[in-house]
Enzyme design. Structure first.
Site, PDB file in Angstrom:
ATOM      1  CB  SER A 187       0.893  -4.029   1.883  1.00 52.09           C
ATOM      2  OG  SER A 187       1.218  -5.353   2.242  1.00 52.09           O
ATOM      3  CG  HIS A 233       3.437  -1.807  -1.002  1.00 49.93           C
ATOM      4  ND1 HIS A 233       4.581  -2.569  -0.936  1.00 49.93           N
ATOM      5  CD2 HIS A 233       2.427  -2.611  -0.581  1.00 49.93           C
ATOM      6  CE1 HIS A 233       4.287  -3.774  -0.488  1.00 49.93           C
ATOM      7  NE2 HIS A 233       2.983  -3.823  -0.278  1.00 49.93           N
TER       8      HIS A 233
END
Length: 283
Positions: A187, A233
């Protein structure tokens, strides 16, 4: 008595030219560029007629190599994107076959990095996933934006963008995650690609509102649902944005140098953050 008219003077036989590179070989063919005689061994096909080897070599020097939008070699097939997808699938299969062993040994764990010097975890964790949904989402996102960015930046710079974004996510996690927590997932790299596609779209004056909405939705999901590494993230998003901006807005006159220094500078900055954090944890 009659006299015979004088005979006309004889014309000298025309001399047969010889190859300028092989003087012992006669030839009537000349280079279309420099007009020097050339034998069959020296003939090189040209648009019209033949050219000599020296003229062909000189002409090749002036041919500009095709480049991508931001200076990389032209990409026809996004090999790096397909390779990363393949590695992710193989790594996930390994996780399924070994149970928790592969995840435990290769996932991002602050304690393992600081205490055991297992710095490789910061990269290997980006090729592991926690569930089928996890790998499907990241693979689909890579499939959507990876080829576009690889064609924009070229194979090498796209690879650097992907790996440094993954590293950026791990570095932020190294600073703020619980040292006992084990995290996995691509991610961080994917968020870096999201940021990059937004920057590239802005640079090329495309409508990037859809990309902006996608980033916002994923950020909301990151902070609303439990069990998601916000550090990975956000770290990937920031790293990808910085790298993409440096490469997309690099001055044309010194583009390669500027882009190379930007990639190196970001890498060294991340390494410095890791060194500082390791010192803090061990102290």
């Amino acid at each position: 008595m009659t006299s015979q008219p004088p005979s006309p003077p004889s014309q000298p036989a025309e001399q047969v030219p010889t190859c300028y590179r092989h003087p012992g070989r006669e030839t009537w063919v000349r280079c279309q560029r420099c007009d020097r005689p050339i034998c069959p061994d020296c003939m090189r096909d040209a648009a019209v007629g033949f050219q000599c080897p020296e003229c062909v070599a000189e002409g090749n020097k002036t041919v500009r190599r095709a480049q991508s939008v931001f200076g990389g070699a032209v990409v026809t097939t996004p090999y790096v994107t397909w390779a990363v997808l393949g590695v992710n699938l193989v790594a996930f299969a390994l996780q399924l076959l070994t149970g928790q062993q592969a995840t435990t040994e290769l996932g991002m764990w602050v304690g393992g990095v600081a205490i055991n010097d297992e710095y490789y975890r910061m990269i290997t964790a980006a090729f592991l996933h926690g569930s089928v949904f996890h790998i499907l989402f990241n693979s689909y996102a890579l499939y959507l934006v990876g080829p576009q960015l690889e064609r924009a930046f070229g194979h090498v710079k796209f690879t650097a963008l992907y790996l440094l974004s993954a590293l950026g996510g791990s570095v932020l996690g190294y600073w703020f995650d619980d040292p006992r927590t084990l995290t996995v997932g691509a991610s961080g790299a994917i968020f870096g690609l999201f940021a990059a596609i937004f920057v590239v779209g802005r640079r090329l004056r495309f409508d990037v509102r859809g990309v902006a909405v996608l980033i916002v939705i994923n950020l909301v999901i990151t902070f609303v649902f439990p069990g998601i590494s916000w550090t990975g993230h956000i770290g990937g998003l920031i790293t990808g944005a910085v790298l993409a901006a440096a490469m997309a807005y690099a001055p044309r006159s010194h583009r390669v140098l500027f882009q190379t220094l930007a990639l190196l500078g970001v890498f060294l900055a991340l390494v410095a953050l890791v060194v500082i954090r390791t010192g803090v944890l061990l102290s």
